[in-house]
Design a protein around this motif. Sequence first.
Motif, short mmCIF file in Angstrom:
data_model
loop_
_atom_site.label_atom_id
_atom_site.label_comp_id
_atom_site.label_asym_id
_atom_site.label_seq_id
_atom_site.Cartn_x
_atom_site.Cartn_y
_atom_site.Cartn_z
N GLU A 46 7.70 10.57 -4.36
CA GLU A 46 8.64 9.76 -5.17
C GLU A 46 8.28 9.92 -6.63
N ASP B 50 7.50 7.83 -0.33
CA ASP B 50 7.66 6.68 -1.20
C ASP B 50 6.31 6.22 -1.72
N ASP B 51 6.31 5.87 -2.98
CA ASP B 51 5.03 5.43 -3.57
C ASP B 51 4.95 3.92 -3.70
N ASP B 52 5.92 3.24 -3.10
CA ASP B 52 5.88 1.79 -3.18
C ASP B 52 5.40 1.18 -1.85
N ASP C 118 12.69 4.94 -6.73
CA ASP C 118 13.67 4.00 -6.16
C ASP C 118 13.00 2.64 -5.97
N GLY C 119 13.81 1.66 -5.67
CA GLY C 119 13.30 0.29 -5.57
C GLY C 119 12.82 -0.08 -4.18
N ASP C 120 13.01 0.84 -3.22
CA ASP C 120 12.60 0.48 -1.86
C ASP C 120 11.16 0.91 -1.61
N GLU D 241 11.25 12.11 1.24
CA GLU D 241 10.64 11.46 0.08
C GLU D 241 9.41 10.67 0.55
CA LIG Z 1 10.33 3.67 -3.80
#
Ligand SMILES: [Ca+2]
Length: 277
Positions: free
Chosen positions: A184, A272-274, A241-243, A270
């Motif tokens: 991400e 995700d890094d969140d 992204d916000g997720d 992707e």
């Molecule tokens: Ca994200």
Amino acid sequence: MGHGTNLLRRGPRTAVAAVAVGALATAGLTLGPATAARAAISCEVTYTGYQWGSGSGGFTASIAVKNTGDPVTGWTLTFTFPGSQRLTQGWSAQWTQTGARVTATSPAWGGPVGAGSSFFLGFNGTWTGSNPPPTDFAINGVPCTVNQVPNPSPSATPVTTPSATPSPPPLRIVISPKSIVVPEGGTAGVQVTLSQRPPGNVIVGTGRVAGDTDLTASAPVTFTPENWDVPQTITVTAAQDGDATDGSATFDSRSSQITGSSAVLWTAVERDDDIVP
Ligand SMILES: [Ca+2]
Ligand SMILES: [Ca+2]
């Protein structure tokens, strides 16, 4: 009335003819029996054969005889089959075959053949092995000049079939690898080449057909006939992204310069890094 007139007209002509015959007879006697009665025979034969079959079969022959000598009344045409041909049926003459020797004699209804005139005859036959045309035509034993018309038989004509040109394998787009992971906020790429040299430039475009819209592919790449096998990179960018989940998308790379279906599907995931471990 008419009778009388005809008789009166015919009278002098008959007398003239009688005188002429007498003169010839006298001349003949003077010249001697060997040369007196023989007209000079000269002939030209044109032989045309049409055959069918392979290895053996039938044929039809047309023979044109041109009298290039003195007028002839009552002729005998002879010739020899060079092969194993057999006469089956002839026309415009009385035909016989003895061994390979064929004899055709003038039909009863055939009149004198004037100088420069032609007569025509023909026959059907069978052949085995080969069907070479006769060459020794003679009239009343005197050899004729012979013209052979090439036999337009299928076996004599080389059959030219258009050689089946092996169709080359279709031009394809090659993607490697077919699945990548994109961090991400970062990028990753796939390599693309063509399977073979294209006839012209090929532009490969890539679009997302399904999945995470935060994953996007880079602009189209162009291959030329010179660099078609040099890998180019299609870069996938994963937007922040916000997720907090790993997204994924399916991409479709294709070219409108390639006929047929050129689409190659591949995927990107992707990372995700969140995600909180
Ligand atoms: Ca994200
Ligand atoms: Ca995400």
